[in-house]
Write a protein that holds these residues in place. Structure first.
Motif, mmCIF file in Angstrom:
data_model
loop_
_atom_site.group_PDB
_atom_site.id
_atom_site.type_symbol
_atom_site.label_atom_id
_atom_site.label_comp_id
_atom_site.label_asym_id
_atom_site.label_seq_id
_atom_site.Cartn_x
_atom_site.Cartn_y
_atom_site.Cartn_z
ATOM 1 N N ALA A 100 0.611 -1.066 0.188
ATOM 2 C CA ALA A 100 0.186 0.114 0.044
ATOM 3 C C ALA A 100 0.822 1.332 0.129
ATOM 4 O O ALA A 100 0.405 2.310 -0.643
ATOM 5 N N GLY A 101 2.170 1.102 0.313
ATOM 6 C CA GLY A 101 2.970 2.295 0.511
ATOM 7 C C GLY A 101 3.834 2.527 -0.751
ATOM 8 O O GLY A 101 4.517 3.610 -0.769
ATOM 9 N N ILE A 102 3.572 1.962 -1.716
ATOM 10 C CA ILE A 102 4.428 1.960 -2.849
ATOM 11 C C ILE A 102 4.547 3.456 -3.436
ATOM 12 O O ILE A 102 5.417 3.792 -3.817
ATOM 13 N N ALA A 103 3.108 3.746 -3.833
ATOM 14 C CA ALA A 103 3.206 5.126 -4.504
ATOM 15 C C ALA A 103 3.643 6.231 -3.589
ATOM 16 O O ALA A 103 4.244 7.145 -4.318
ATOM 17 N N ALA A 104 3.358 6.257 -2.248
ATOM 18 C CA ALA A 104 3.685 7.227 -1.422
ATOM 19 C C ALA A 104 5.486 7.153 -1.235
ATOM 20 O O ALA A 104 6.055 8.329 -1.418
ATOM 21 N N PHE A 105 5.972 5.885 -1.487
ATOM 22 C CA PHE A 105 7.436 6.097 -1.322
ATOM 23 C C PHE A 105 8.018 6.388 -2.598
ATOM 24 O O PHE A 105 8.898 7.336 -2.655
ATOM 25 N N MET A 106 7.466 6.190 -3.746
ATOM 26 C CA MET A 106 7.751 6.522 -5.096
ATOM 27 C C MET A 106 7.837 8.210 -5.371
ATOM 28 O O MET A 106 8.715 8.685 -5.939
ATOM 29 N N GLU A 107 6.579 8.642 -4.666
ATOM 30 C CA GLU A 107 6.535 10.213 -4.874
ATOM 31 C C GLU A 107 7.511 10.818 -3.747
ATOM 32 O O GLU A 107 8.064 11.911 -4.158
ATOM 33 N N ARG A 108 8.008 10.249 -2.640
ATOM 34 C CA ARG A 108 8.894 10.845 -1.649
ATOM 35 C C ARG A 108 10.209 10.806 -2.295
ATOM 36 O O ARG A 108 10.946 11.600 -1.773
ATOM 37 N N TYR A 109 10.632 9.553 -2.698
ATOM 38 C CA TYR A 109 11.878 9.473 -3.334
ATOM 39 C C TYR A 109 11.973 9.396 -4.921
ATOM 40 O O TYR A 109 12.057 8.378 -5.381
#
Length: 386
Positions: A84-93
């Motif tokens: 579930a955190g993939i999109a948030a991770f890719m946006e942050r980094y």
């Protein structure tokens, strides 16, 4: 939390969840969603967490990174409690790449509307990712228990990242007095159990690795007595009984079937047998499934209902079949005032399963228990105790 040199834990505990995957009761001990960071010259983050905990996970990740920026997000498994955190991770980094199997990227597009085409690294069996001081080698683990699953092995620390393999129910900040095996067994047979052949295949691959610890996506890191865990997984995935014993599962309306089941359980115990008993209408069915696979013998006791079997018994038998129940001996108890047919129905369903031996001897209760019923119960207890 440091796991070993260069590997840290950044997962979360969930104490709000009541039913894992909408069906497995975890209200008592909660659940963990595990994520790890491998810190070399380059940094790989291993999986994300459930959607309710993405912000907490990102905070844990920031603390572990200590100002550094990750180079890779490794996705071993796309089930939403881990992805579930993939999109948030890719946006942050925005400079990070995501490493996953080809089927996983198709799932990402379905979940997030993108497969990160300009930032993806497709991993398959034998693919190596050099982090500088740490090296990951990927192991195909399709259908353990989703088709996109990968394991990975970090050679410097001899660490196996095992996706849902070797996982268990329970948060990491709750001590489990029953030990690892109980909730790991319920987890395995409920979630992974259908895919024994696939588990066997990946265990054969793991046998060629020098493993010092196993980092699953649920439950504790395993870093002692690994032979114990590997042997249990080999037994479970081979569909062999773990222990000698009898599981008695009953479905009763007015109590007569229950009385017969409990009398049989008592007779078996008097003959030195290990016995577990479940009221399928009231007890946790996942626990009953667990013990049906744990022990080498099973008793199914059902009232006749609408010319068939009681609904919860039907659900139980279907669940066993769906999880590839096999290599066991089963005995039947039925009740019915005017036309007991439950044993016939249960036998027909069991005969569709692989290597399930159904005893010819049946206990039939017509109304209340009587001398004939007591004699049948004693005889069946003798037969099951041979």
């Amino acid at each position: 939390m440091q796991i070993t040199e260069g590997i840290s834990y950044v997962g979360v505990n969930d104490h709000n969840i009541d039913l894992f995957e909408g069906q497995y009761d975890v209200r008592q001990n909660g659940m963990s969603y595990n994520s790890y960071v491998v810190l070399g010259q380059k940094i790989a983050v291993m999986d994300t967490v459930d959607g309710h905990f993405v912000e907490e996970w990102l905070g844990n990740l920031d603390a572990a990174l200590a100002g550094r920026t990750p180079d890779y997000l490794v996705v071993h498994h796309m089930e939403p409690d881990h992805s579930a955190g993939i999109a948030a991770f890719m946006e942050r980094y925005p400079a990070a790449q995501v490493v996953a199997s080809a089927p996983a990227f198709k799932m990402m597009k379905a979940y997030f509307g993108t497969d990160f085409a300009d930032r993806r690294v497709i991993a398959k069996e034998g693919f190596e990712l050099d982090l500088g001081g740490h090296e990951l080698t990927f192991v195909g683990a399709a259908n353990v228990h989703w088709p996109e699953v990968l394991f990975s092995y970090e050679s410097t620390t001899k660490t196996l990242f095992s996706a849902d393999g070797f996982g268990k129910f329970g948060a990491l900040d709750v001590e489990d007095p029953e030990g690892w095996a109980c909730e790991a067994r319920r987890y395995y047979f409920g979630i992974v159990g259908k895919f024994g052949r696939n588990v066997q295949a990946v265990l054969k691959k793991a046998a060629g690795l020098d493993i010092a610890r196993i980092c699953p996506l649920h439950g504790p890191v395993l870093d002692q007595n690994l032979g114990y865990y590997l042997d249990l997984y080999n037994t479970w995935s081979s569909y062999e009984p773990e222990d000698k014993g009898v599981t008695v599962a009953y479905a009763s309306v007015y109590g007569n079937t229950r009385q017969a089941a409990l009398e049989l359980a008592g007779a078996l115990e008097a003959r030195g047998q290990k016995v577990s008993v479940f009221d399928l209408a009231r007890d946790d069915m996942a626990e009953a499934v667990e013990d049906a696979f744990r022990y080498d013998r099973l008793v199914l006791a059902s009232v006749t209902y609408n010319g068939g079997i009681f609904p919860c018994m039907g659900t139980f038998i279907r669940t066993l079949a769906e999880h590839a129940y096999q290599n066991r001996t089963v005995a039947l108890v039925e009740s019915g005032t005017w036309a007991p047919t439950a044993a016939k129905v249960m036998r027909a369903q069991l005969e569709e399963m692989k290597d399930v031996a159904v005893l010819e001897q049946v206990v039939t209760v017509r109304g209340a228990l009587d001398d004939a019923t007591h004699a049948q119960i004693a005889a069946l207890a003798d037969e099951l105790s041979k």
